[in-house]
Design a protein around this motif. Sequence first.
Motif, PDB file in Angstrom:
ATOM      1  N   PHE A 153       0.835  -1.275   0.029  1.00  0.00           N
ATOM      2  CA  PHE A 153      -0.083   0.052  -0.007  1.00  0.00           C
ATOM      3  C   PHE A 153       0.794   1.235   0.087  1.00  0.00           C
ATOM      4  O   PHE A 153       0.631   2.152  -0.691  1.00  0.00           O
ATOM      5  CB  PHE A 153      -0.884   0.038   1.233  1.00  0.00           C
ATOM      6  N   ILE A 154       1.802   1.343   0.845  1.00  0.00           N
ATOM      7  CA  ILE A 154       2.738   2.616   1.127  1.00  0.00           C
ATOM      8  C   ILE A 154       3.608   2.748  -0.069  1.00  0.00           C
ATOM      9  O   ILE A 154       3.691   3.829  -0.756  1.00  0.00           O
ATOM     10  CB  ILE A 154       3.307   2.461   2.264  1.00  0.00           C
ATOM     11  N   GLN A 155       4.223   1.627  -0.615  1.00  0.00           N
ATOM     12  CA  GLN A 155       5.431   1.795  -1.659  1.00  0.00           C
ATOM     13  C   GLN A 155       4.969   1.355  -2.693  1.00  0.00           C
ATOM     14  O   GLN A 155       5.826   1.333  -3.724  1.00  0.00           O
ATOM     15  CB  GLN A 155       6.722   1.260  -0.790  1.00  0.00           C
ATOM     16  N   PHE A 201       5.685   1.713  11.727  1.00  0.00           N
ATOM     17  CA  PHE A 201       4.635   2.281  11.133  1.00  0.00           C
ATOM     18  C   PHE A 201       5.166   3.105   9.928  1.00  0.00           C
ATOM     19  O   PHE A 201       6.649   3.478   9.928  1.00  0.00           O
ATOM     20  CB  PHE A 201       3.923   3.338  12.081  1.00  0.00           C
ATOM     21  N   LEU A 202       4.530   3.270   8.894  1.00  0.00           N
ATOM     22  CA  LEU A 202       4.772   3.833   7.483  1.00  0.00           C
ATOM     23  C   LEU A 202       3.560   4.908   7.230  1.00  0.00           C
ATOM     24  O   LEU A 202       2.245   4.684   7.727  1.00  0.00           O
ATOM     25  CB  LEU A 202       4.982   2.788   6.551  1.00  0.00           C
ATOM     26  N   ASN A 203       3.959   6.133   6.730  1.00  0.00           N
ATOM     27  CA  ASN A 203       2.969   7.064   6.440  1.00  0.00           C
ATOM     28  C   ASN A 203       2.830   7.029   4.890  1.00  0.00           C
ATOM     29  O   ASN A 203       3.644   6.830   4.223  1.00  0.00           O
ATOM     30  CB  ASN A 203       3.557   8.404   6.929  1.00  0.00           C
ATOM     31  N   LYS A 204       1.613   7.553   4.362  1.00  0.00           N
ATOM     32  CA  LYS A 204       1.388   7.685   3.157  1.00  0.00           C
ATOM     33  C   LYS A 204       0.197   8.901   3.033  1.00  0.00           C
ATOM     34  O   LYS A 204      -0.683   8.884   3.731  1.00  0.00           O
ATOM     35  CB  LYS A 204       0.831   6.484   2.234  1.00  0.00           C
ATOM     36  N   GLU A 205       0.463   9.780   2.062  1.00  0.00           N
ATOM     37  CA  GLU A 205       0.020  10.826   1.740  1.00  0.00           C
ATOM     38  C   GLU A 205      -1.259  10.441   0.855  1.00  0.00           C
ATOM     39  O   GLU A 205      -0.627  10.199  -0.271  1.00  0.00           O
ATOM     40  CB  GLU A 205       0.358  12.194   1.595  1.00  0.00           C
ATOM     41  N   VAL A 206      -2.378  10.899   1.023  1.00  0.00           N
ATOM     42  CA  VAL A 206      -3.620  10.464  -0.021  1.00  0.00           C
ATOM     43  C   VAL A 206      -4.593  11.549  -0.064  1.00  0.00           C
ATOM     44  O   VAL A 206      -4.758  12.327   0.884  1.00  0.00           O
ATOM     45  CB  VAL A 206      -4.089   9.118   0.046  1.00  0.00           C
ATOM     46  N   ASN A 207      -5.166  11.803  -1.265  1.00  0.00           N
ATOM     47  CA  ASN A 207      -6.336  12.522  -1.237  1.00  0.00           C
ATOM     48  C   ASN A 207      -7.803  11.703  -1.444  1.00  0.00           C
ATOM     49  O   ASN A 207      -7.547  10.716  -2.216  1.00  0.00           O
ATOM     50  CB  ASN A 207      -6.384  13.286  -2.372  1.00  0.00           C
ATOM     51  N   ILE A 233      -2.090   8.777   5.709  1.00  0.00           N
ATOM     52  CA  ILE A 233      -2.423   7.178   6.221  1.00  0.00           C
ATOM     53  C   ILE A 233      -1.588   6.780   7.068  1.00  0.00           C
ATOM     54  O   ILE A 233      -0.309   6.561   6.571  1.00  0.00           O
ATOM     55  CB  ILE A 233      -2.984   6.289   5.142  1.00  0.00           C
ATOM     56  N   GLN A 234      -1.596   6.201   8.316  1.00  0.00           N
ATOM     57  CA  GLN A 234      -0.379   5.898   8.950  1.00  0.00           C
ATOM     58  C   GLN A 234      -0.516   4.374   9.478  1.00  0.00           C
ATOM     59  O   GLN A 234      -1.605   4.300  10.323  1.00  0.00           O
ATOM     60  CB  GLN A 234      -0.253   6.688  10.177  1.00  0.00           C
ATOM     61  N   LEU A 289     -11.647   9.758  -6.562  1.00  0.00           N
ATOM     62  CA  LEU A 289     -11.301  10.779  -5.749  1.00  0.00           C
ATOM     63  C   LEU A 289     -10.175  10.169  -4.771  1.00  0.00           C
ATOM     64  O   LEU A 289      -9.398  11.095  -3.962  1.00  0.00           O
ATOM     65  CB  LEU A 289     -12.406  11.171  -4.556  1.00  0.00           C
ATOM     66  N   ASN A 320      -6.946  10.187  -4.885  1.00  0.00           N
ATOM     67  CA  ASN A 320      -5.608  10.361  -5.590  1.00  0.00           C
ATOM     68  C   ASN A 320      -4.441  10.280  -4.630  1.00  0.00           C
ATOM     69  O   ASN A 320      -4.423  10.879  -3.485  1.00  0.00           O
ATOM     70  CB  ASN A 320      -5.657  11.686  -6.339  1.00  0.00           C
ATOM     71  N   PHE A 321      -3.586   9.747  -5.067  1.00  0.00           N
ATOM     72  CA  PHE A 321      -2.244  10.018  -4.240  1.00  0.00           C
ATOM     73  C   PHE A 321      -1.864  11.389  -4.279  1.00  0.00           C
ATOM     74  O   PHE A 321      -1.584  11.950  -5.231  1.00  0.00           O
ATOM     75  CB  PHE A 321      -1.028   8.787  -4.687  1.00  0.00           C
ATOM     76  N   ARG A 322      -1.529  12.024  -3.260  1.00  0.00           N
ATOM     77  CA  ARG A 322      -0.717  13.197  -3.525  1.00  0.00           C
ATOM     78  C   ARG A 322       0.331  13.214  -3.819  1.00  0.00           C
ATOM     79  O   ARG A 322       1.528  13.195  -2.960  1.00  0.00           O
ATOM     80  CB  ARG A 322      -1.313  13.883  -2.201  1.00  0.00           C
ATOM     81  N   ILE A 372       8.046   8.071   0.713  1.00  0.00           N
ATOM     82  CA  ILE A 372       7.723   6.942   1.195  1.00  0.00           C
ATOM     83  C   ILE A 372       8.875   6.793   2.400  1.00  0.00           C
ATOM     84  O   ILE A 372       9.903   7.070   2.257  1.00  0.00           O
ATOM     85  CB  ILE A 372       8.062   5.582   0.529  1.00  0.00           C
ATOM     86  N   HIS A 373       8.343   6.128   3.318  1.00  0.00           N
ATOM     87  CA  HIS A 373       9.142   5.872   4.527  1.00  0.00           C
ATOM     88  C   HIS A 373       9.544   4.638   5.038  1.00  0.00           C
ATOM     89  O   HIS A 373       8.427   3.808   4.826  1.00  0.00           O
ATOM     90  CB  HIS A 373       8.744   6.745   5.713  1.00  0.00           C
ATOM     91  N   THR A 397      10.672   1.902   7.951  1.00  0.00           N
ATOM     92  CA  THR A 397      11.271   1.644   9.159  1.00  0.00           C
ATOM     93  C   THR A 397      11.712   0.297   9.372  1.00  0.00           C
ATOM     94  O   THR A 397      12.496   0.152  10.305  1.00  0.00           O
ATOM     95  CB  THR A 397      10.143   1.957  10.188  1.00  0.00           C
ATOM     96  N   LEU A 410       5.812   7.549  -6.004  1.00  0.00           N
ATOM     97  CA  LEU A 410       5.313   6.176  -6.186  1.00  0.00           C
ATOM     98  C   LEU A 410       4.611   6.286  -7.389  1.00  0.00           C
ATOM     99  O   LEU A 410       4.777   5.739  -8.270  1.00  0.00           O
ATOM    100  CB  LEU A 410       4.240   6.015  -5.170  1.00  0.00           C
ATOM    101  N   ARG A 445       9.676   6.080  15.325  1.00  0.00           N
ATOM    102  CA  ARG A 445      10.192   6.305  13.816  1.00  0.00           C
ATOM    103  C   ARG A 445      11.679   6.465  13.776  1.00  0.00           C
ATOM    104  O   ARG A 445      12.493   5.785  12.915  1.00  0.00           O
ATOM    105  CB  ARG A 445       9.264   7.259  13.120  1.00  0.00           C
TER     106      ARG A 445
END
Lengths: 234, 741
Positions: free
Chosen positions: A42-44, A59-65, A73-74, B9, B11-13, B19-20, B22, B34, B622
Motif C-alpha cells: 500500500f505505501i510503497q 509504522f509507515l505514512n502515506k499521503e493520499v487525497n 494514512i499511518q 477521488l 488520488n495519491f498526493r 515513502i518512509h 522503518t 510512487l 520512527r
Amino acid sequence: MAPTKNSGGSSGGNKQKQSSILLKVILLGDGGVGKSCLMNRFIQNRFDTTLFHTIGVEFLNKEVNYQDQGYTIQIWDTAGQERFKSLRTPFYRGSDICVLTFSLDDPASLNNLSTWQQEFLYYADVAKSEDFPFVVLGNKVDIDESQRKVSYEEAKRWCESNKMPYFETSAKDGTNVEEAFVKGVELWRENDLRFDGRVGVPGQSGAGNGGRSRTIIVDSTNSRGEQQKSACCF
Amino acid sequence: MLNVNKSSLWNFRNQQARIHSTSPKNSQNMEGSLSPDLHHDCETDMKFEQRGVCQKFSVNGKRRKETILIPGHLSITENKYGEYIEWKPDESKLKNGNTEASSTSQNFGSKYGASGGIQFHASKGDGRVEIKPETSSKEFLRPIKIELPEIRSFIVPPKAVPREIIFILSDGTTLNPFIFERGSPENLVIALERSLRITKSRSNSNGLYMVGLRKESAPTMPPSGVLPQGVAEILGVLPPEHAHNVGQIWGFMKEMKNDPYATACTTLAKFGHMALNGELPINVFPGGSSHQMADSVLRNGKLEESLNSDANELEADYTTNEEGYEVIFKPEKMGVELPPLTKTFRGQPLSQEQWLNYLDRDGRISNMNEIRKIVFYGGVEPMIRKHVWPILLGVYDSKSTYEERQYQFSEKTCYYNRMKMQWATVSEDQEERFSPFRDFKSLIEKDVSRTDRTLDYFKGENSRGTDILRNILMTYMMYNFNLGYVQGMSDILAPILMETQDEILAFWVFVKFMDLIETNFEMSQEGMQRQLKDSYTLLQLVDPKFSAYLEACDASNMYFAFRWLLIWFKREFTFQDTLILWEALWTGLPGPNFHLFIGLSILEQHSTTIMENKFGLSEILRHVNDLAMRIDLELTLTRAEAMYLQVSPPEVTDKLPNKLRVILGLPEKEEPLNETMEIVEDTDGAASSSQSTPLHTSNAEAGPSSSSGGGDGVEVSGVQRSSGSDSSLERQYEMGVNQFM
C-alpha cells in the motif's frame, strides 16, 4: 466544487502546509499472514520477497487525497506472535481504523480473527465498538487454488456476521490492497459524519463546506492522547 | 448523503508521495515518488540546483558494511502547490559507467574511490565492488521529493568529508545522507533559508539545524479572547490557520480526559519548550486568556491537584542559560554526581596467532580472562571464530583438551541428530493432534523464509542456508519445547550459522547464546519488560534530562528499544558489526547488563536530535527504527563502556539506590537510599527486584575475596544470570582497562 488537487495550502506566497487528517490504521493478524507485505504494497507499491518478519512495532505514512480531503494514512504494523502482546497493545490507542488480516492458505488465521478483534477493542479503548471501522483482508489470493484452504464463502460468512467488509487481497500482485484501505477510510468517514458530536463541535460536519473547516475536527488524528502531532509545534 | 466515488477521488498526493521505511535492511530506506506525476502539467520553477550530489545507502555487505553512492542532483523546486526539495539519480552517469564519476574521485580522497557510476565502498576502505545499475540497484534509484514544510530539521556533520547533509522529516523519518561531490551543503542551506526559518541547534556541536516555516510576521500578542497561535498548535494539534477556532480546544480537553497525566505532562513540557524558544510569550501562564484556558483545563476533572503540582514541578525544573533557551530538567533529585566520561578505545581482534599462544600443547586455554579482554575490545578474527566461540560461550570448558572437545563434539553430534530425528519423524497425521508442535513448525517455516534473505547464504528458493536454519530451529524446539520457537530466534541464529556454516556447531553455539537471553522469549515477557524498565532507570542516572523528556513524551516505557534488546541489536547493525558486538557482549565484560548500556549509548548519540526536534512518542519510534544500519559500532561500544565506567566506581555505586545496584550486579544495601535518589515511581518495581535478587545474593555470597573464581571455564555472565565471579571479572577488567589505556 472545482476538482482541485490542491493540498499545498492557500495559493499565493504563503506555502504553509495544509493540514491533512491523520488516520491511524492498525494492521492485525497472525504471524506470517502478510501484514508487513500489505503495508509495503500500500505505501510503497512494492513487494519484497526478502522482507523480514516484524519485531516490535513499525509504522509507515502515506499521503493520499480522498474526496478532496488530504489524509495521512499511518499504518501500524505489529508482531503477530501471541507472546508479544504486551508490547503491541499499547500502540492500539488512538486508532481510527483496524485492518484484520488472515491468510487464505491458513484456516487457523481466519479462526483467530475474533481474538484479534477482541484484543483490539479491549486495548484500543474505542468509544463505540459496534461502529468502529474494521476491514477484513484475506491475503495471498494469488496462491494456487490447490493451496487455498479458506473459501470465499467461509470468510464472507464471518465478516457478515461481524458486519465487516471483506476483501481478498494479494500483497504480491497488489490485488484489492488499495481498495481495502479506501474502504477503511470510507467507513471512518461515515462513522465520523454520523458521530460528529463526539468531538463536541456541532455544525462542523458536512463534507461540502470546502472540506477545510472539517479539518478542525482532527479529533480522530489524535483523540486518545498520542503525541503524534507534535509536528504542529512549528 | 455521502456520495462516495473512490475511483476518482482517491488520488495519491503525488507531490507528497514520499515513502518512509522503518524496516531495516530489507527495504533499505527507499524514498521516492510512487505514483505517476499527476501534476506534470503544472509549471515548475527551479530555485536551486546542485549536480554531483550522491545519495548514500548503507547495506549489509558480504563481510562488512558497504556503502552505495548513487550520483544524482539535488534541487529546490516550486510549483503552484508548494516548494519541494528533490533528488534525482543521474541516469546518464549510471549508463555511462565511470566516466564522470572517476573525475570526482579525487574529491573523495582515498576514502571513496570511484569505480563507476554506482560505487560500492566498504567501510574499511577495501572491498569496493561495482554493481550493474540495471540489475540489483533498482531500489536505489528512486527519486525523492519532499515538500519543504515536511522538513523538521537537518544535520550537517561538521567533520564529515566529503560534506553531507541529512534531513529529518516532520514524522521523524531520517533520510539517507546526501553526499556533496560538488558544491556544499552550505549553499543548499542558504537556498533553503529563503523559504524556511533555520536555526542552529542549541547544543551547537552536532551540526543540527532546526527548521521552521518562515512567517511573514511572528505572532506577538494574541487577539483578545483567543490563544496565541503557538499555544493553539500545541494544544489542539491544529494547523495555525485554524488557531482562532474554539474547536481546537476540545481536542486537548478530550485528551485530558482520556489520559490526563500524559497529556498534561506533554503539553506543559511543550509549553516550556515553546516559551523558552521564544516562540511563545513567556508569560503565557501568568495572565490573559491562555491562563484561563490552562486554568479551566486544570479544573476539568479531578486532577487539579496533581496537575498543579506537576506544573509547579515543571516550572522548577526548567532553567535557562545565558542564551536564554536551554531547557534543563535539573538532575537535583538524583543526588549522584557522576564522574566525567573517560576516553575508551577499541583494540585489535583476537588473532589466530594470539589464540594459538593461549592454547597449551593439549589444547587447554591458559588465560581465559585475557582472551575475554581482547575479545571485548576487538572481537575475534573471522577465521578462528569457530574455535573461539564455543569456548567463549561455554559449549566447551576452557580447561578441556583437544581430545576432550573432540569427544564431546561427537556426543553432541549424536544428541543433535537424535533430536532432529524426533521432529523429522512426526507424521502429518500426528501433527493433527499435536497443535503446539504444528504451530511452532508453521511459524518456523514462515520465518526462515523471512530471515536475512538478502544475504547470499540464505538467498533464493530453498537455499541451503534456509534449510539448515529450519533444521536447527526445529531441533531447538525439541531441545527446549517449553520455549519452542519464538519470533526473533531466527535472527539470533542466522549470523551464527552463516559464520560457522556448520549445522551442529551452530546449534550448540545457538543453545548457549539462547541460555543468556532465554527470558527475552518467555511467554510472560517479564524479562523484556524488566530490561526496558532497567534501561530507563539507568537512563535516569546517566542522562536525567533525556529521561525526563521521554517521560514527558509518554515514552519512558522504552518500547522503542524492544527490538534492540530482544535480539541484541541484530537488525540495527550490519552482519559483521553484529558479530563483533555479540562477541563483546559474550565476554560478560565489563559487568552485568552491559547490553543495556549499548542501548543507552545509541540513545545518547541521538538524544539531542530527538529533543530538539521535539519528537513525540511515535516520532521517537520512527527515528529509532530508522537508525538501523546507520549506527557506528565503534563509537557505540566505546561510549557504552565509558558510561559503564562512569557509574561503576565505588564512590558512585555507594550512593546508588538498590534498584540500580542490582542492575549493576552489586549487592543491595541494607538501608534503602531512596530518599537521596528517587528514580522511578516504584509502583510495579516488584518484578524488577524479585527477578534480579539472585544476582546480588550470589555476589554477596561469593564475596569480594573470591577473585580466583573468575578463572577459566566460568560461565559467561550474561543478562540475567550473573555468576559470583562478576566482581572478580570486573576487577580483572579494570586492570585490563588500565593496561589498555
